[in-house]
Design a protein around this motif. Structure first.
Motif, PDB file in Angstrom:
ATOM      1  N   GLY A  50      -5.802   8.659   5.657  1.00  0.00           N
ATOM      2  CA  GLY A  50      -4.463   9.190   5.445  1.00  0.00           C
ATOM      3  C   GLY A  50      -3.465   8.568   6.403  1.00  0.00           C
ATOM      4  O   GLY A  50      -3.816   7.827   7.312  1.00  0.00           O
ATOM      5  N   GLY A  51      -2.191   8.879   6.181  1.00  0.00           N
ATOM      6  CA  GLY A  51      -1.145   8.364   7.057  1.00  0.00           C
ATOM      7  C   GLY A  51       0.207   8.464   6.436  1.00  0.00           C
ATOM      8  O   GLY A  51       0.398   9.135   5.417  1.00  0.00           O
ATOM      9  N   LEU A  52       1.150   7.774   7.050  1.00  0.00           N
ATOM     10  CA  LEU A  52       2.530   7.741   6.573  1.00  0.00           C
ATOM     11  C   LEU A  52       2.746   6.442   5.806  1.00  0.00           C
ATOM     12  O   LEU A  52       2.416   5.359   6.316  1.00  0.00           O
ATOM     13  CB  LEU A  52       3.490   7.817   7.758  1.00  0.00           C
TER      14      LEU A  52
ATOM     15  N   SER B  26       0.746   1.969  -0.866  1.00  0.00           N
ATOM     16  CA  SER B  26      -0.633   2.276  -1.248  1.00  0.00           C
ATOM     17  C   SER B  26      -1.424   2.789  -0.048  1.00  0.00           C
ATOM     18  O   SER B  26      -1.118   2.461   1.101  1.00  0.00           O
ATOM     19  CB  SER B  26      -1.319   1.011  -1.776  1.00  0.00           C
ATOM     20  N   LEU B  27      -2.420   3.585  -0.354  1.00  0.00           N
ATOM     21  CA  LEU B  27      -3.382   4.051   0.647  1.00  0.00           C
ATOM     22  C   LEU B  27      -4.742   4.166  -0.019  1.00  0.00           C
ATOM     23  O   LEU B  27      -4.816   4.421  -1.226  1.00  0.00           O
ATOM     24  CB  LEU B  27      -3.003   5.423   1.207  1.00  0.00           C
ATOM     25  N   ARG B  28      -5.795   4.011   0.766  1.00  0.00           N
ATOM     26  CA  ARG B  28      -7.134   4.283   0.270  1.00  0.00           C
ATOM     27  C   ARG B  28      -7.773   5.338   1.166  1.00  0.00           C
ATOM     28  O   ARG B  28      -7.930   5.121   2.369  1.00  0.00           O
ATOM     29  CB  ARG B  28      -8.007   3.035   0.238  1.00  0.00           C
ATOM     30  N   LEU B  29      -8.129   6.443   0.559  1.00  0.00           N
ATOM     31  CA  LEU B  29      -8.818   7.512   1.275  1.00  0.00           C
ATOM     32  C   LEU B  29     -10.323   7.332   1.124  1.00  0.00           C
ATOM     33  O   LEU B  29     -10.810   6.917   0.064  1.00  0.00           O
ATOM     34  CB  LEU B  29      -8.412   8.881   0.748  1.00  0.00           C
ATOM     35  N   THR B  30     -11.036   7.680   2.177  1.00  0.00           N
ATOM     36  CA  THR B  30     -12.488   7.583   2.181  1.00  0.00           C
ATOM     37  C   THR B  30     -13.085   8.931   2.548  1.00  0.00           C
ATOM     38  O   THR B  30     -12.592   9.615   3.444  1.00  0.00           O
ATOM     39  CB  THR B  30     -12.958   6.520   3.196  1.00  0.00           C
ATOM     40  N   CYS B  31     -14.148   9.305   1.856  1.00  0.00           N
ATOM     41  CA  CYS B  31     -14.882  10.513   2.178  1.00  0.00           C
ATOM     42  C   CYS B  31     -16.334  10.124   2.418  1.00  0.00           C
ATOM     43  O   CYS B  31     -16.986   9.589   1.522  1.00  0.00           O
ATOM     44  CB  CYS B  31     -14.788  11.525   1.038  1.00  0.00           C
TER      45      CYS B  31
ATOM     46  N   ASP C 104       3.537  13.099  -3.751  1.00  0.00           N
ATOM     47  CA  ASP C 104       2.115  12.954  -3.449  1.00  0.00           C
ATOM     48  C   ASP C 104       1.796  13.429  -2.032  1.00  0.00           C
ATOM     49  O   ASP C 104       0.628  13.483  -1.639  1.00  0.00           O
ATOM     50  CB  ASP C 104       1.675  11.498  -3.585  1.00  0.00           C
ATOM     51  N   THR C 105       2.816  13.766  -1.287  1.00  0.00           N
ATOM     52  CA  THR C 105       2.621  14.223   0.086  1.00  0.00           C
ATOM     53  C   THR C 105       1.806  15.508   0.131  1.00  0.00           C
ATOM     54  O   THR C 105       2.018  16.415  -0.676  1.00  0.00           O
ATOM     55  CB  THR C 105       3.979  14.460   0.767  1.00  0.00           C
ATOM     56  N   GLY C 106       0.877  15.570   1.080  1.00  0.00           N
ATOM     57  CA  GLY C 106       0.081  16.766   1.246  1.00  0.00           C
ATOM     58  C   GLY C 106      -1.170  16.474   2.041  1.00  0.00           C
ATOM     59  O   GLY C 106      -1.400  15.333   2.461  1.00  0.00           O
ATOM     60  N   VAL C 107      -1.973  17.496   2.234  1.00  0.00           N
ATOM     61  CA  VAL C 107      -3.282  17.319   2.861  1.00  0.00           C
ATOM     62  C   VAL C 107      -4.290  17.088   1.740  1.00  0.00           C
ATOM     63  O   VAL C 107      -4.370  17.873   0.788  1.00  0.00           O
ATOM     64  CB  VAL C 107      -3.681  18.551   3.697  1.00  0.00           C
TER      65      VAL C 107
ATOM     66  N   GLN D  53     -12.396  18.589   6.096  1.00  0.00           N
ATOM     67  CA  GLN D  53     -11.294  19.199   6.854  1.00  0.00           C
ATOM     68  C   GLN D  53      -9.929  18.720   6.387  1.00  0.00           C
ATOM     69  O   GLN D  53      -8.923  19.333   6.730  1.00  0.00           O
ATOM     70  CB  GLN D  53     -11.464  18.893   8.350  1.00  0.00           C
ATOM     71  N   GLY D  54      -9.879  17.658   5.649  1.00  0.00           N
ATOM     72  CA  GLY D  54      -8.618  17.176   5.112  1.00  0.00           C
ATOM     73  C   GLY D  54      -8.011  16.046   5.917  1.00  0.00           C
ATOM     74  O   GLY D  54      -8.260  15.918   7.117  1.00  0.00           O
ATOM     75  N   THR D  55      -7.222  15.241   5.228  1.00  0.00           N
ATOM     76  CA  THR D  55      -6.469  14.173   5.880  1.00  0.00           C
ATOM     77  C   THR D  55      -5.043  14.197   5.327  1.00  0.00           C
ATOM     78  O   THR D  55      -4.840  14.369   4.125  1.00  0.00           O
ATOM     79  CB  THR D  55      -7.141  12.805   5.661  1.00  0.00           C
TER      80      THR D  55
END
Length: 119
Positions: free
Chosen positions: A9-11, A17-22, A89-92, A111-113
């Motif tokens: 996550g980030g600003l 674009s962003l890539r989230l990883t779990c 799209d902003t959020g945890v 826990q969320g990002t």
């Protein structure tokens, strides 16, 4: 003890674009359903995308053509590639997992990002 840890996550500016990883660890049983949900300030958590080990997937209408979900079984990792991000799209963003083959996984949660889309 099952642990789901989100990262990425980030600003980002609108259109970015962003890539989230779990990453999943500690499960004695296969995690067959995984998903990403987000919670914007003052709103309920909503499912954004999900995927099963059987190959089924789901992406919410609000994210179609912009977000894609994928899973690396060998690495016990799930990704959410987000493109053309919008302020809404902003959020945890929370990762979830389930031992069931479900597109609404809710057995385990990370826990969320935080993702913030703003200029």
């Amino acid at each position: 003890q099952v642990q789901l840890v989100e990262s990425g996550g980030g600003l980002v500016q609108p259109g970015g674009s962003l890539r989230l990883t779990c990453s999943v660890s500690g499960s004695r049983f296969a995690i067959n359903g995984m998903g990403w949900s987000r919670q914007a300030p003052g709103k309920q958590r909503e499912l954004v995308a999900a995927i099963t080990s059987g190959g089924r997937s789901y992406v919410a209408d609000s994210a179609k053509d912009r977000f894609s979900i994928s899973k690396d079984v060998a690495q016990s990792t799930m990704y959410l590639q987000m493109q053309n991000l919008k302020p809404e799209d902003t959020g945890v963003y929370y990762c979830s997992g389930d031992t069931e083959y479900t597109l609404r996984p809710a057995e385990f949660w990370g826990q969320g990002t935080q993702v913030t889309v703003s200029s």
